[in-house]
Motif scaffolding. Structure first.
Motif, PDB file in Angstrom:
ATOM      1  N   GLY A 187       0.905  -1.096  -0.005  1.00 55.02           N
ATOM      2  CA  GLY A 187       0.035   0.013  -0.036  1.00 55.02           C
ATOM      3  C   GLY A 187       0.815   1.166   0.008  1.00 55.02           C
ATOM      4  N   LEU A 188       2.041   1.437  -0.581  1.00 58.26           N
ATOM      5  CA  LEU A 188       2.729   2.386  -0.774  1.00 58.26           C
ATOM      6  C   LEU A 188       2.667   3.094  -1.996  1.00 58.26           C
ATOM      7  N   ASP A 189       2.430   4.569  -1.729  1.00 58.23           N
ATOM      8  CA  ASP A 189       2.384   5.376  -3.026  1.00 58.23           C
ATOM      9  C   ASP A 189       3.939   5.683  -3.519  1.00 58.23           C
ATOM     10  N   ALA A 190       4.017   6.407  -4.580  1.00 61.10           N
ATOM     11  CA  ALA A 190       5.306   6.601  -5.173  1.00 61.10           C
ATOM     12  C   ALA A 190       6.185   7.273  -4.231  1.00 61.10           C
ATOM     13  N   ARG A 191       6.013   8.159  -3.642  1.00 61.46           N
ATOM     14  CA  ARG A 191       6.767   8.888  -2.644  1.00 61.46           C
ATOM     15  C   ARG A 191       7.201   8.121  -1.483  1.00 61.46           C
ATOM     16  N   GLU A 217       9.023  10.453  -9.111  1.00 58.79           N
ATOM     17  CA  GLU A 217       8.745  10.802  -7.644  1.00 58.79           C
ATOM     18  C   GLU A 217       9.456   9.757  -6.441  1.00 58.79           C
ATOM     19  N   ALA A 218       9.185   8.557  -7.032  1.00 59.88           N
ATOM     20  CA  ALA A 218       9.864   7.638  -6.075  1.00 59.88           C
ATOM     21  C   ALA A 218      11.496   7.676  -6.151  1.00 59.88           C
ATOM     22  N   THR A 219      12.012   7.957  -7.375  1.00 56.45           N
ATOM     23  CA  THR A 219      13.548   8.127  -7.794  1.00 56.45           C
ATOM     24  C   THR A 219      13.943   9.069  -6.785  1.00 56.45           C
ATOM     25  N   ARG A 220      13.405  10.317  -6.847  1.00 59.34           N
ATOM     26  CA  ARG A 220      14.021  11.620  -6.154  1.00 59.34           C
ATOM     27  C   ARG A 220      13.880  11.163  -4.710  1.00 59.34           C
TER      28      ARG A 220
END
Length: 339
Positions: A187-191, A217-220
């Protein structure tokens, strides 16, 4: 033959002259390792790991000629310490603060709990303290860089470092491949996914690779979170050195040397954050540090006997898996708490 205590130390110039053959071999292996990674484009082929395998293979095939021993010692100590100092240029206080207070607390929590947990569990499993410390440091902070830095105070054998590097590589690569599959079930969003990957995957390249599977967004978020753990390398090594000094050192030593290179690392962070280092120098450090690290680990590989590794058994590998699961759980709980 004169005793070591009575023999005059070689001059600095003579030291580096004697070290030249071993340094040449170590840097040649490093160049080969980086070439392999660049040619394949595979993130899993970390030049540090390739250099380690190549060094161990050469040692097994050709032995360890005496002429390269001084250079190997130089690569393992002065060259490595210089690489760690330069690594500080790649971390800025501004980037860390951009994460927010909650994320920084998560970074400190995963480092502050994973290392002592791994040392404690290693003791329960019968893993040698130095090896357990190296596995814990590599898991908690930043993989290979943390292992070779921590060994400056843990004073484990070359075989300990080689085994720890192998364990961390296997566990970190597995995490890089598996974590993207777990983002949706958890249940994790990108951030949130990026923060979790950055807080729990071992090597920088592995953490960034895992985070990248979640998008930009996840990469940053993952990259900066991972850099927060890299920043904690110096404080962790200093704390480890102080703890070992109070407990009597490693392997019966009464005194542990102060890891001055850790202060150099922090100094580079401050200088870079203040804008006092030219962008060209920072870019150069990004190219130079992997070469220096790979050369240092190649030297460790050349010093490692495969027979010694086989005698360790499977317990350190199980410890590495348990430590990896622990940091993943702590990181997940932390990311959930900060929303």
């Amino acid at each position: 033959m004169a005793s070591t205590a009575g023999a005059a130390r070689p001059s600095r110039l003579e030291f580096w002259r004697l070290a030249l053959p071993g340094l040449a071999v170590s840097f040649a292996i490093a160049a080969l390792a980086i070439g392999v990674r660049n040619a394949t484009g595979l993130a899993a082929l970390n030049p540090v790991v390739v250099a380690l395998v190549a060094g161990i293979g050469l040692r097994a095939a050709l032995g360890l000629p005496g002429v390269i021993k001084p250079g190997i010692a130089a690569a393992v100590r002065p060259v490595l310490r210089f690489a760690i100092v330069l690594l500080g240029l790649q971390v800025t206080l501004g980037a860390l603060l951009s994460l927010g207070g909650g994320a920084l607390v998560v970074a400190m929590a995963v480092v502050g709990t994973t290392l002592p947990f791994t040392i404690w569990l290693g003791r329960r499993m019968g893993v040698e303290p130095a090896l357990a410390t190296l596995i814990g440091t590599g898991t908690a902070i930043c993989g290979a860089s943390a292992i070779v830095a921590a060994n400056q105070v843990a004073r484990g054998r070359d075989g300990d470092v080689a085994y720890a590097l192998a364990v961390i590589t296997l566990c970190g690569t597995a995490a890089m491949l598996l974590w993207p599959l777990l983002a949706a079930p958890l249940g994790l969003d990108a951030r949130a996914y990026g923060l979790w990957a950055g807080a729990s995957v071992h090597e920088v390249v592995q953490a960034v690779g895992a985070a990248a599977a979640g998008g930009d967004e996840a990469t940053r978020a993952g990259t900066v979170m991972k850099l927060a753990r890299v920043f904690l390398l110096a404080p962790a090594v200093l704390a480890l050195g102080a703890w070992m000094a109070r407990s009597g050192g490693s392997a019966g030593e009464a005194k542990v040397a102060v890891p001055w290179f850790a202060f150099g690392f922090l100094g580079m962070v401050v200088l870079g954050s203040a804008g006092l280092v030219p962008d060209a120098a920072v870019s150069l450090s990004r190219a130079v540090v992997p070469i220096l690290m790979a050369a240092s680990v190649a030297a460790l590989g050349l010093s490692t006997d495969l027979k010694d590794l086989r005698l360790r058994g499977a317990a350190p590998l199980v410890l590495g898996v348990a430590s990896s699961l622990f940091i993943a759980a702590v990181a997940y709980a932390g990311v959930r708490l900060i929303g």
